[in-house]
Design an enzyme around this catalytic site. Structure first.
Site, PDB file in Angstrom:
ATOM      1  N   GLY A  44       0.774  -1.239   0.000  1.00 10.23           N
ATOM      2  CA  GLY A  44       0.000   0.000   0.000  1.00 10.23           C
ATOM      3  C   GLY A  44       0.803   1.285   0.000  1.00 10.23           C
ATOM      4  CD  GLU A  99       1.742   0.675   6.961  1.00 10.58           C
ATOM      5  OE1 GLU A  99       1.307   0.843   5.799  1.00 10.58           O
ATOM      6  OE2 GLU A  99       1.494  -0.338   7.621  1.00 10.58           O
ATOM      7  CG  ASP A 100      -1.308   1.630   3.389  1.00 10.62           C
ATOM      8  OD1 ASP A 100      -0.979   1.418   4.584  1.00 10.62           O
ATOM      9  OD2 ASP A 100      -1.873   0.779   2.682  1.00 10.62           O
ATOM     10  CG  ASP A 103      -7.537   0.489  10.826  1.00  9.21           C
ATOM     11  OD1 ASP A 103      -8.335   1.411  10.980  1.00  9.21           O
ATOM     12  OD2 ASP A 103      -7.893  -0.701  10.730  1.00  9.21           O
ATOM     13  CG  PHE A 152     -12.646  -0.491   3.449  1.00  5.51           C
ATOM     14  CD1 PHE A 152     -12.097  -1.219   4.500  1.00  5.51           C
ATOM     15  CD2 PHE A 152     -12.060  -0.589   2.186  1.00  5.51           C
ATOM     16  CE1 PHE A 152     -11.001  -2.057   4.294  1.00  5.51           C
ATOM     17  CE2 PHE A 152     -10.971  -1.424   1.978  1.00  5.51           C
ATOM     18  CZ  PHE A 152     -10.445  -2.156   3.037  1.00  5.51           C
ATOM     19  CB  ILE A 153      -9.455   4.593   3.051  1.00  5.63           C
ATOM     20  CG1 ILE A 153     -10.054   5.338   4.255  1.00  5.63           C
ATOM     21  CG2 ILE A 153      -8.692   5.534   2.127  1.00  5.63           C
ATOM     22  CD1 ILE A 153     -10.945   6.487   3.921  1.00  5.63           C
ATOM     23  CG  ASP A 159      -5.722  -3.806  -0.791  1.00 10.40           C
ATOM     24  OD1 ASP A 159      -5.182  -3.296   0.207  1.00 10.40           O
ATOM     25  OD2 ASP A 159      -6.098  -4.990  -0.820  1.00 10.40           O
TER      26      ASP A 159
HETATM   27  P1  IMP Z   1      -3.258  -1.708  11.495  1.00  8.14           P
HETATM   28  O1  IMP Z   1      -2.234  -2.721  11.937  1.00  8.14           O
HETATM   29  O2  IMP Z   1      -4.636  -2.049  11.978  1.00  8.14           O
HETATM   30  O3  IMP Z   1      -2.881  -0.288  11.815  1.00  8.14           O
HETATM   31  O4  IMP Z   1      -3.420  -1.919   9.952  1.00  8.14           O
HETATM   32  C1  IMP Z   1      -2.729  -1.240   9.029  1.00  8.14           C
HETATM   33  C2  IMP Z   1      -2.945  -1.855   7.660  1.00  8.14           C
HETATM   34  O5  IMP Z   1      -4.298  -2.279   7.440  1.00  8.14           O
HETATM   35  C3  IMP Z   1      -2.659  -0.817   6.617  1.00  8.14           C
HETATM   36  O6  IMP Z   1      -1.304  -0.822   6.266  1.00  8.14           O
HETATM   37  C4  IMP Z   1      -3.571  -1.229   5.489  1.00  8.14           C
HETATM   38  O7  IMP Z   1      -2.911  -2.161   4.677  1.00  8.14           O
HETATM   39  C5  IMP Z   1      -4.741  -1.904   6.156  1.00  8.14           C
HETATM   40  N1  IMP Z   1      -5.892  -0.979   6.264  1.00  8.14           N
HETATM   41  C6  IMP Z   1      -6.354  -0.393   7.374  1.00  8.14           C
HETATM   42  N2  IMP Z   1      -7.412   0.393   7.126  1.00  8.14           N
HETATM   43  C7  IMP Z   1      -7.623   0.320   5.797  1.00  8.14           C
HETATM   44  C8  IMP Z   1      -8.594   0.939   4.902  1.00  8.14           C
HETATM   45  O8  IMP Z   1      -9.476   1.731   5.273  1.00  8.14           O
HETATM   46  N3  IMP Z   1      -8.476   0.615   3.577  1.00  8.14           N
HETATM   47  C9  IMP Z   1      -7.518  -0.228   3.113  1.00  8.14           C
HETATM   48  N4  IMP Z   1      -6.600  -0.822   3.909  1.00  8.14           N
HETATM   49  C10 IMP Z   1      -6.654  -0.549   5.240  1.00  8.14           C
HETATM   50 MG    MG Z   2      -0.552  -1.874   4.473  1.00  4.93          MG
END
Ligand code: IMP
Ligand code: MG
Length: 176
Positions: A44, A99-100, A103, A152-153, A159
């Site tokens: 991402g 990072e993209d 979350d 959901f982005i 993606d």
């Molecule tokens: P975290 O470990 O929950 O912070 O997850 C981070 C990863 O989840 C990101 O690097 C994304 O790949 C994926 N992710 C979290 N939210 C979204 C979203 O809204 N759209 C797409 N991918 C997401």
């Molecule tokens: Mg990611």
């Protein structure tokens, strides 16, 4: 999502490019005279990393890692599997994880710990998007592009089921 449709544009390509200039200048000043290793988290981060790296005027190397969560229902477990590891030795180096989106924060918390265990000199985080309402662990984001609501982005690297990464803007998906 059975029948997903793309929502309205939340962040345009021009806004993302301007943000890369803004954060690139801050990073350049923060690390003046030093070398950095940008570590993009596949897949991402790719478009954002490409934009950002051009705006950082420092001696730089780039590397990539790929991670996945264990299983489908372990979102909150914090168990992250490394699918592709670093190629450079990061001990004593300044790493910026790119990072993209942040979350829950679980992925970055794990990655920070992973790098600290490898005696990284310093580790900071630069994310294009931040969804603070979904945070499960306390994680400090050093450089943050845009805050987004709990939608959901997709687009600009993000993606749904591996699709929509190529959209040149940030949007979201809705159920039809
Ligand atoms: P975290 O470990 O929950 O912070 O997850 C981070 C990863 O989840 C990101 O690097 C994304 O790949 C994926 N992710 C979290 N939210 C979204 C979203 O809204 N759209 C797409 N991918 C997401
Ligand atoms: Mg990611």
């Amino acid at each position: 999502m059975a029948n997903e449709v793309i929502g309205t544009v939340l962040i345009t390509e021009d806004e993302i490019k301007a943000k890369a200039v803004e954060l690139g200048e801050i990073i350049t000043n923060d690390f003046a005279g030093e070398e950095v290793i940008l570590v993009g988290i596949l897949r991402g981060s790719v478009p954002w990393m490409a934009e950002l790296m051009k705006r950082i005027n420092l001696s730089m190397k780039i590397d990539f890692m790929a991670c996945s969560s264990y299983g489908a229902d372990t979102k909150s477990s914090g168990q992250v599997k490394i699918v592709k590891d670093l190629e450079f030795d990061i001990s004593g180096k300044n790493v910026i994880i790119v990072e993209d989106i942040v979350d829950s924060g679980l992925t970055l918390k794990y990655l920070k710990g992973y790098m600290e265990a490898r005696n990284v000199g310093s580790v900071r985080i630069c994310t294009l998007l931040d969804k603070p309402s979904r945070r499960k662990v306390d994680i400090h984001v050093d450089y943050s592009g845009f805050k987004v609501d709990d939608k959901f982005i997709v687009g600009y690297g993000l993606d749904y089921d591996q699709k929509y990464r190529n959209l040149p803007y940030i949007t979201y998906l809705e159920e039809e």
